[in-house]
Design a protein around this motif. Structure first.
Motif, PDB file in Angstrom:
ATOM      1  N   UNK A   1      13.435  36.875   5.388  1.00 25.95           N
ATOM      2  CA  UNK A   1      12.774  36.369   6.585  1.00 25.95           C
ATOM      3  C   UNK A   1      12.185  34.982   6.327  1.00 25.95           C
ATOM      4  N   UNK A   2      11.847  34.698   5.067  1.00 26.47           N
ATOM      5  CA  UNK A   2      11.299  33.377   4.746  1.00 26.47           C
ATOM      6  C   UNK A   2      12.329  32.301   5.061  1.00 26.47           C
ATOM      7  N   UNK A   3      13.569  32.604   4.710  1.00 26.06           N
ATOM      8  CA  UNK A   3      14.662  31.671   4.993  1.00 26.06           C
ATOM      9  C   UNK A   3      14.826  31.477   6.508  1.00 26.06           C
ATOM     10  N   UNK A   4      14.793  32.619   7.205  1.00 24.22           N
ATOM     11  CA  UNK A   4      14.949  32.550   8.658  1.00 24.22           C
ATOM     12  C   UNK A   4      13.814  31.763   9.296  1.00 24.22           C
ATOM     13  N   UNK A   5      12.616  31.928   8.732  1.00 22.52           N
ATOM     14  CA  UNK A   5      11.453  31.200   9.256  1.00 22.52           C
ATOM     15  C   UNK A   5      11.676  29.693   9.132  1.00 22.52           C
ATOM     16  N   UNK A   6      12.137  29.275   7.947  1.00 20.79           N
ATOM     17  CA  UNK A   6      12.395  27.843   7.727  1.00 20.79           C
ATOM     18  C   UNK A   6      13.519  27.365   8.642  1.00 20.79           C
ATOM     19  N   UNK A   7      14.553  28.198   8.814  1.00 18.82           N
ATOM     20  CA  UNK A   7      15.644  27.815   9.708  1.00 18.82           C
ATOM     21  C   UNK A   7      15.145  27.621  11.131  1.00 18.82           C
ATOM     22  N   UNK A   8      14.281  28.536  11.574  1.00 16.59           N
ATOM     23  CA  UNK A   8      13.741  28.407  12.923  1.00 16.59           C
ATOM     24  C   UNK A   8      12.986  27.092  13.065  1.00 16.59           C
ATOM     25  N   UNK A   9      12.150  26.793  12.067  1.00 17.51           N
ATOM     26  CA  UNK A   9      11.419  25.517  12.106  1.00 17.51           C
ATOM     27  C   UNK A   9      12.393  24.346  12.145  1.00 17.51           C
ATOM     28  N   UNK A  10      13.441  24.437  11.337  1.00 16.29           N
ATOM     29  CA  UNK A  10      14.424  23.358  11.266  1.00 16.29           C
ATOM     30  C   UNK A  10      15.096  23.148  12.616  1.00 16.29           C
ATOM     31  N   UNK A  11      15.360  24.237  13.333  1.00 19.69           N
ATOM     32  CA  UNK A  11      15.968  24.092  14.648  1.00 19.69           C
ATOM     33  C   UNK A  11      14.953  23.530  15.637  1.00 19.69           C
ATOM     34  N   UNK A  12      13.730  24.053  15.560  1.00 21.33           N
ATOM     35  CA  UNK A  12      12.761  23.823  16.624  1.00 21.33           C
ATOM     36  C   UNK A  12      12.222  22.402  16.672  1.00 21.33           C
ATOM     37  N   UNK A  13      11.839  21.870  15.518  1.00 30.10           N
ATOM     38  CA  UNK A  13      11.088  20.606  15.551  1.00 30.10           C
ATOM     39  C   UNK A  13      11.931  19.438  16.071  1.00 30.10           C
ATOM     40  N   UNK A  14      13.119  19.178  15.516  1.00 30.22           N
ATOM     41  CA  UNK A  14      13.904  18.081  16.122  1.00 30.22           C
ATOM     42  C   UNK A  14      14.248  18.364  17.575  1.00 30.22           C
ATOM     43  N   UNK A  15      14.540  19.631  17.900  1.00 33.81           N
ATOM     44  CA  UNK A  15      14.923  19.961  19.273  1.00 33.81           C
ATOM     45  C   UNK A  15      13.769  19.793  20.241  1.00 33.81           C
ATOM     46  N   UNK A  16      12.552  19.735  19.721  1.00 30.40           N
ATOM     47  CA  UNK A  16      11.407  19.494  20.600  1.00 30.40           C
ATOM     48  C   UNK A  16      11.133  18.000  20.740  1.00 30.40           C
ATOM     49  N   UNK A  17      11.252  17.273  19.639  1.00 30.57           N
ATOM     50  CA  UNK A  17      10.846  15.863  19.653  1.00 30.57           C
ATOM     51  C   UNK A  17      11.877  14.970  20.350  1.00 30.57           C
ATOM     52  N   UNK A  18      13.150  15.190  20.054  1.00 33.13           N
ATOM     53  CA  UNK A  18      14.162  14.249  20.533  1.00 33.13           C
ATOM     54  C   UNK A  18      14.247  14.166  22.067  1.00 33.13           C
ATOM     55  N   UNK A  19      14.253  15.301  22.784  1.00 33.84           N
ATOM     56  CA  UNK A  19      14.386  15.148  24.241  1.00 33.84           C
ATOM     57  C   UNK A  19      13.214  14.411  24.888  1.00 33.84           C
TER      58      UNK A  19
END
Lengths: 383, 325
Positions: free
Chosen positions: A172-190
C-alpha cells in the motif's frame, strides 16, 4: 421564528434530536470503518465493531503436558491451568482469565460448561473450571496429553498491526506514492491553462466568445466513458500508451471544463474598474492577468485545486484505463478494488485499514479547506 | 526514471511550459509580428489585440478538443465497427446490445438510479439544510454530513460493506436481524432491492453536496417574504413549502440535474460492491465488462450513456446562454 418547528421549545428539541439522529446515521458507517481498522484480527471476526470496547469470547486450544502426572488411589491425575500455556501468553499476559466453556474436540470447542465434568475419550474424566484450572483423571498413565479447547473472555484489544501490514507488507505504501504521483501534477497543470482561458473568456472581447462558453458548459457533462477508448487508442498511437504521462494528460483534459467554468464565473465578477484603470495606465493583458487577476482569483483557484485534487485522488475509472495494471503503477483505489478485495476479501481489518489509509488524506484536505470547497461549489451552481 | 522524479519533472515542465508559452507568445506577438512601433502602429496594436485572446485560449481549447470533443465523435465512429475495428457493421453493436438481457437490465437499473438518487439526495439535502438553518451547532452537523463528499467511491463501498455484510459480526444490518431473531441474509443478493442498497451509498455521498448548495440558497431568501407570510398566519410548514421552496426552485433544479449527471458516470460503487452480479449492473459498470475486450461494444454503451446525458446538456447550455444575456 421561521423554522419549521422553531416556535416552541418542544419543537426545538424535536429539531435537535432529528438532526442528531441524521448526523449519527451519516457518521456511523465511517466510524465503523475507523474502529475496525484498529481491532485485532480475531476480535473483528468474533464481535461487531460496535462491541469493540467490550470483552470478546474467543476460542483457544492448548495441549496438556503429561509430565506433571501423579498417581492418586489407582488413577492417574493431571492438574494444571489452561492459561499457563506459554503459547497463549499474548492473549492472557497475566496468566489468568475466565473460561466460559470447554471441549475436547475441534468440531465442538464449547461442548461443556466450565465446571461440568465430562468423559474423556479412551476412559477417565475431565473438568475445566472457570478459573482455568483443570483436572484429568485417567485409569492409566497417558502417553500424550489431550488437546483442550476452551472459550474465554478476552479483554478488548486495539492494535496498529493492521496498519503495519497494510503500509509495509501489502504494497500500500507503493500505491500511496503512486496516487500522489498521479494527483499532484494532475492538479497543478490544468490550473494555469484554465486560468488564462478563463481570463480571455471573461475579460477579452472577440467573436465567438459566447459560443466557446456554451461549449465549455456543454463539455462539463460529457460522460468520461466516451473518452476512454478513443483516447487510449490515441495515446498508444503517439507512443504514450498506458503511463503516468498519459494519465496526467487525461486528468488535465477532463478537469479543464470545470476549471474554465469556475474560474471564468469568478473572474467575470471581479470589479471592472480595476481592470479598466490598469488598461488606461497602459498595462498589457498579460500584465493585467499576472499582476491583478491571478492574485485576486486566489479563492477560485484554491477551490478548483481542491476539487481536482479530491477527484483525481478518488478516481478509479481513469486510473484503471490509463495506467498499466502492474503493482508498481497501481494507485490506491485500484489496489483496493482489484487487489485487496480479491486476495484479502475476508480480512476485514486489512480492508478497513487500507480504506482508511486511502481516505485519510482527502479527509484532512476536506476539513482544513472546507471553506474553499463550499465557495467553489456555490460558484459552480448558484446564481 | 522513478515515477516520483518523473512527476516532479512533469510539474516543472508543465508549469514552466505554460508560463513560457504564454509569456513567449505574447512577446512574439507584441514585438515581432505586430510591433507597436513604426508606420502601422495603430493597426498593429489592433491586430495584436484581435489575436491575443486566441493565444490565451489555445492550450485550453486544444486540450478540450482532443480530450473531450474528439472522443464524442471518435467513440461514435468506433462503435460502428466490430470488435477488431476492421469491419464496418453499422448499428450492429447497438442491435446486439438491445438484444442482450444484461444490457436491458443495466438500462432499467440506470433509469432507477437516475430517478431515485437525485430525488433522495435532494430531499435529504433540503431537509437537513432547513433543520440546521437556525441550529447553534448547525455548522458542525453540516460539516459532518458533508464529509462523505471527500471519500472515494471505492472507500465508500468498503465503508458500506461494514453495513451490508452478510456476517452478523461485521454488518450492522445482519447484526440487527440477528438480534431480532431473523435469519441472516446478504442484502446485496436480494434481487431488485439490492439496487436500492447500492443507490443509498451514492445518496449518502451526495446529500452533503445538495445540502451545502440548498442551505446557501435558503439563506439567500429575502426575510421580508417570510415575515409577511408569518404575519398573515402561515404555519411553519406552509412557510417552508409555499414561501421558501418556490423561491429556491431554480437551485433545486440545478442540484437535481448536477446529481443526475453524476449518477450516469459512477461505476465504482457497483464495481466494488457486486461487480454487477445479482442483477445490479448499470450502464457505466456494464461498459467496463467490455473495456479492453471489445472496443466496439464498449463505445456503443458509452454512446448510449451520452444519449441519456444529452437532454441535460442541452438544457444546461440554454441556461448558461440565457444567463449571459
Amino acid at each position: 421564528m421561521d423554522n419549521i418547528a422553531g416556535q416552541n421549545s418542544g419543537g426545538r428539541v424535536a429539531v435537535n434530536i432529528t438532526v442528531l439522529v441524521l448526523v449519527l446515521l451519516w457518521l456511523l458507517p465511517t466510524v465503523g470503518l475507523f474502529v475496525s481498522s484498529f481491532r485485532d484480527r480475531d476480535q473483528i471476526s468474533n464481535s461487531g465493531w460496535w462491541l469493540a470496547p467490550m470483552a470478546v469470547d474467543l476460542n483457544f486450544r492448548t495441549r496438556v503436558a503429561t509430565d506433571g502426572a501423579r498417581e492418586e488411589g489407582g488413577v492417574f491425575v493431571l492438574e494444571g491451568n489452561v492459561f499457563a500455556d506459554p503459547a497463549l501468553a499474548a492473549n492472557f499476559p497475566d496468566g489468568a482469565g475466565v473460561v466460559a466453556a470447554y471441549g475436547t474436540r475441534a468440531v465442538a470447542p464449547t461442548e461443556f460448561v466450565a465446571g461440568e465434568v465430562s468423559e474423556l475419550r479412551g476412559g477417565g474424566n475431565l473438568v475445566v473450571n472457570r478459573d482455568g484450572s483443570y483436572r484429568i483423571e485417567a485409569p492409566e498413565a497417558l502417553d500424550r496429553g489431550p488437546t483442550l479447547y476452551f472459550e474465554a473472555r478476552t479483554p478488548p484489544k486495539f492494535t496498529l498491526a493492521n496498519y503495519q501490514t497494510v503500509l509495509f507488507a501489502d504494497g500500500m505504501d507503493r500505491a500511496f506514492i503512486n496516487t500522489l504521483t498521479v494527483t499532484i501534477p494532475a492538479t497543478i497543470i490544468p490550473i494555469l491553462i484554465a486560468a488564462f482561458a478563463a481570463y480571455a473568456l471573461a475579460w477579452m472581447d472577440f467573436p465567438g466568445r459566447g459560443l466557446l462558453i456554451a461549449a465549455v458548459v456543454g463539455l462539463l457533462v460529457v460522460p468520461l466513458q466516451l473518452a476512454l477508448v478513443p483516447l487510449l487508442r490515441l495515446h498508444t498511437d503517439i507512443g504514450i500508451g498506458q503511463s503516468f504521462v498519459g494519465i496526467w494528460l487525461a486528468h488535465t483534459g477532463f478537469g479543464l471544463p470545470l476549471a474554465v467554468y469556475l474560474l471564468r464565473n469568478y473572474m467575470a465578477g471581479l470589479p471592472r474598474d480595476i481592470i479598466e484603470s490598469a488598461r488606461v495606465d497602459g498595462a498589457t493583458d498579460f500584465q493585467i492577468f499576472i499582476r491583478i487577476i491571478l492574485p485576486l482569483s486566489f479563492p477560485a483557484l484554491a477551490s478548483f485545486a481542491i476539487f481536482q485534487f479530491l477527484w483525481t485522488w478518488n478516481d478509479l475509472l481513469v486510473a484503471k484505463v490509463f495506467l498499466p495494471s502492474g503493482a508498481d503503477t497501481q494507485v490506491m483505489t485500484v489496489k483496493i478494488a482489484d487487489d485487496l478485495l480479491g486476495s484479502r476479501g475476508g480480512d476485514w481489518g486489512i480492508l478497513a485499514t487500507a480504506a482508511f489509509v486511502s481516505i485519510a488524506v482527502p479527509l484532512a484536505v476536506f476539513f482544513t479547506m472546507q471553506r474553499y470547497l463550499v465557495r467553489g461549489l456555490l460558484a459552480g451552481s448558484v446564481k | 526514471m522513478s515515477p516520483v522524479l518523473q512527476g516532479i519533472l512533469t510539474i516543472i515542465i508543465g508549469v514552466g511550459g505554460c508560463v513560457g508559452y504564454f509569456y513567449g507568445s505574447n512577446l512574439l506577438l507584441d514585438k515581432v509580428i505586430f510591433p507597436a512601433r513604426g508606420a502601422n502602429i495603430g493597426r498593429n496594436i489592433n491586430r495584436a489585440n484581435q489575436v491575443r485572446p486566441w493565444l490565451f485560449l489555445f492550450p485550453a481549447v486544444f486540450a478540450l478538443g482532443v480530450y473531450l470533443a474528439y472522443p464524442v465523435v471518435g467513440s461514435f465512429y468506433r462503435s460502428l465497427f466490430d470488435r477488431s475495428g476492421a469491419n464496418f457493421i453499422g448499428l450492429g453493436n447497438y442491435v446486439d446490445l438491445f438484444n442482450e438481457g444484461t444490457f436491458r437490465v443495466a438500462v432499467f437499473n440506470n433509469l432507477l438510479w437516475v430517478l431515485v438518487v437525485p430525488a433522495l439526495a435532494t430531499f435529504f439535502g433540503l431537509l437537513i439544510a432547513q433543520l440546521t438553518d437556525r441550529l447553534r451547532w448547525g455548522n458542525i452537523a453540516k460539516s459532518l454530513i458533508f464529509m462523505p463528499m471527500a471519500i472515494s467511491f471505492v472507500g465508500a463501498s468498503l465503508i458500506w460493506r461494514f453495513v451490508y455484510s452478510a456476517n452478523p459480526d461485521i454488518g450492522i444490518i445482519n447484526a440487527l436481524r440477528d438480534a431480532m431473531g431473523l435469519a441472516v441474509l446478504d442484502p446485496l443478493q436480494v434481487q431488485f432491492w439490492n439496487n436500492f442498497f447500492l443507490m443509498f451509498i451514492l445518496v449518502w455521498i451526495q446529500t452533503g453536496f445538495a445540502m451545502v448548495i440548498l442551505s446557501a440558497a435558503l439563506r439567500g431568501i429575502p426575510e421580508e417574504t417570510i415575515e409577511a407570510a408569518i404575519i398573515d398566519g402561515a404555519n411553519p410548514f406552509q412557510v417552508f413549502f409555499k414561501i421558501k421552496v418556490p423561491q429556491i426552485m431554480g437551485t433545486i433544479v440545478v442540484v437535481w440535474t448536477t446529481i443526475t449527471i453524476l449518477v450516469l458516470k459512477v461505476f465504482d460503487i457497483v464495481y466494488t460492491m457486486t461487480g454487477g452480479n445479482f442483477g445490479t449492473h448499470i450502464l457505466p459498470s456494464y461498459m467496463m465488462t467490455y473495456m479492453f475486450r471489445d472496443d466496439g461494444r464498449a463505445t456503443a454503451v458509452a454512446f448510449v450513456i451520452m444519449l441519456l446525458v444529452l437532454p441535460v446538456m442541452i438544457w444546461n447550455i440554454r441556461q448558461a446562454r440565457a444567463e449571459m444575456r
